[in-house]
Design an enzyme around this catalytic site. Structure first.
Site, PDB file in Angstrom:
ATOM      1  N   ARG A  65       4.509 -37.506  -6.371  1.00  0.00           N
ATOM      2  CA  ARG A  65       5.425 -38.131  -5.418  1.00  0.00           C
ATOM      3  C   ARG A  65       4.896 -39.464  -4.876  1.00  0.00           C
ATOM      4  O   ARG A  65       5.642 -40.416  -4.669  1.00  0.00           O
ATOM      5  CB  ARG A  65       5.638 -37.161  -4.241  1.00  0.00           C
ATOM      6  N   ASN A 107      20.384 -41.493   4.301  1.00  0.00           N
ATOM      7  CA  ASN A 107      20.808 -40.454   3.354  1.00  0.00           C
ATOM      8  C   ASN A 107      22.170 -39.913   3.764  1.00  0.00           C
ATOM      9  O   ASN A 107      22.555 -39.998   4.933  1.00  0.00           O
ATOM     10  CB  ASN A 107      19.769 -39.318   3.357  1.00  0.00           C
ATOM     11  N   HIS A 109      24.561 -36.284   3.291  1.00  0.00           N
ATOM     12  CA  HIS A 109      24.371 -34.876   2.909  1.00  0.00           C
ATOM     13  C   HIS A 109      25.686 -34.114   3.120  1.00  0.00           C
ATOM     14  O   HIS A 109      26.356 -34.314   4.132  1.00  0.00           O
ATOM     15  CB  HIS A 109      23.255 -34.272   3.783  1.00  0.00           C
TER      16      HIS A 109
HETATM   17  C1  GRF Z   1      27.096 -36.102  -2.141  1.00  0.00           C
HETATM   18  O1  GRF Z   1      27.814 -34.991  -1.653  1.00  0.00           O
HETATM   19  C2  GRF Z   1      25.801 -36.284  -1.395  1.00  0.00           C
HETATM   20  O2  GRF Z   1      25.880 -35.935  -0.050  1.00  0.00           O
HETATM   21  C3  GRF Z   1      24.902 -35.312  -2.110  1.00  0.00           C
HETATM   22  O3  GRF Z   1      25.230 -35.513  -3.463  1.00  0.00           O
HETATM   23  C4  GRF Z   1      26.600 -35.896  -3.563  1.00  0.00           C
HETATM   24  C5  GRF Z   1      26.656 -37.145  -4.387  1.00  0.00           C
HETATM   25  O4  GRF Z   1      27.913 -37.318  -4.974  1.00  0.00           O
HETATM   26  N1  GRF Z   1      23.516 -35.527  -1.753  1.00  0.00           N
HETATM   27  P1  GRF Z   1      28.212 -38.510  -5.980  1.00  0.00           P
HETATM   28  O5  GRF Z   1      27.148 -38.496  -7.075  1.00  0.00           O
HETATM   29  O6  GRF Z   1      28.200 -39.794  -5.196  1.00  0.00           O
HETATM   30  O7  GRF Z   1      29.582 -38.210  -6.536  1.00  0.00           O
END
Ligand code: GRF
Length: 188
Positions: A65, A107, A109
């Site tokens: 990492r 980020n 989520h």
């Molecule tokens: C989203 O729901 C994000 O929150 C999660 O992965 C998904 C990404 O979707 N971490 P995409 O690849 O932009 O369609």
């Protein structure tokens, strides 16, 4: 002068596409693996970089990492990036980068954090039987799905929802939440 943003991706990239469609300034799309999002960005003539996780192994063949994060940091300097949007990026970065880019790595989520952290948030949501879920945009830290919350949007779980149908309805809100907040943050 306006800020220069990088989008970090690992998969489909529909949130990335929404950011690009909103005409926000994207100086770099970076992926940790070959993926549709990277190909889409290249087709749209946005600078792309692949920093593959599989080339970043220690002597025991385990993912390193720290080295991976150092490589990412070099790309941010190279492209003169001020703000990073992790949109479906599947690697947790080493703490060193959050010291340097404090408050500049964001980020998104697919749950109402702090509920349902982790890679299986939507499946866990359905399993728990909650009726309201949603999405969260937050400053990223070295701890998965932690960090100061910037915005959240609610989504109602419907009877008969599958992981796919619910995740897609969440992503409809995520795309709006992310573009609206980025527009504001980039202008600050
Ligand atoms: C989203 O729901 C994000 O929150 C999660 O992965 C998904 C990404 O979707 N971490 P995409 O690849 O932009 O369609």
């Amino acid at each position: 002068m306006s800020k220069k943003m990088a989008i970090f991706v690992s998969g489909t990239g529909s949130i990335m596409e929404a950011i690009i469609a909103a005409r926000l300034p994207v100086g770099l799309v970076l992926a940790d693996r070959a993926c549709k999002a990277l190909r889409t960005a290249a087709q749209k003539e946005i600078p792309t970089e692949l920093e593959s996780r599989i080339t970043c192994l220690d002597h025991e063949h385990k993912f390193n990492r720290e080295i991976f994060t150092r490589r990412i940091g070099r790309q941010l300097i190279r492209y003169d990036i001020d703000l990073v949007m992790m949109a479906g990026f599947m690697t947790i970065l080493h703490e060193s980068i959050f010291k340097k880019y404090r408050g500049a790595i964001i980020n998104t989520h697919p749950s109402l954090l702090p509920a349902f952290k982790g890679d299986h948030a939507v499946a866990d949501t359905l399993r728990a039987g909650v009726k309201i879920t949603g999405c969260t945009m937050h400053y990223a830290t070295e701890v998965l799905d932690e960090g100061l919350i910037i915005d959240q949007r609610a989504v109602r779980v419907q009877s008969g929802d599958t992981v796919e149908t619910l995740h897609e309805r969440i992503k409809v809100e995520e795309r709006k939440m992310v573009t609206e907040n980025l527009r504001r943050l980039l202008a600050e």
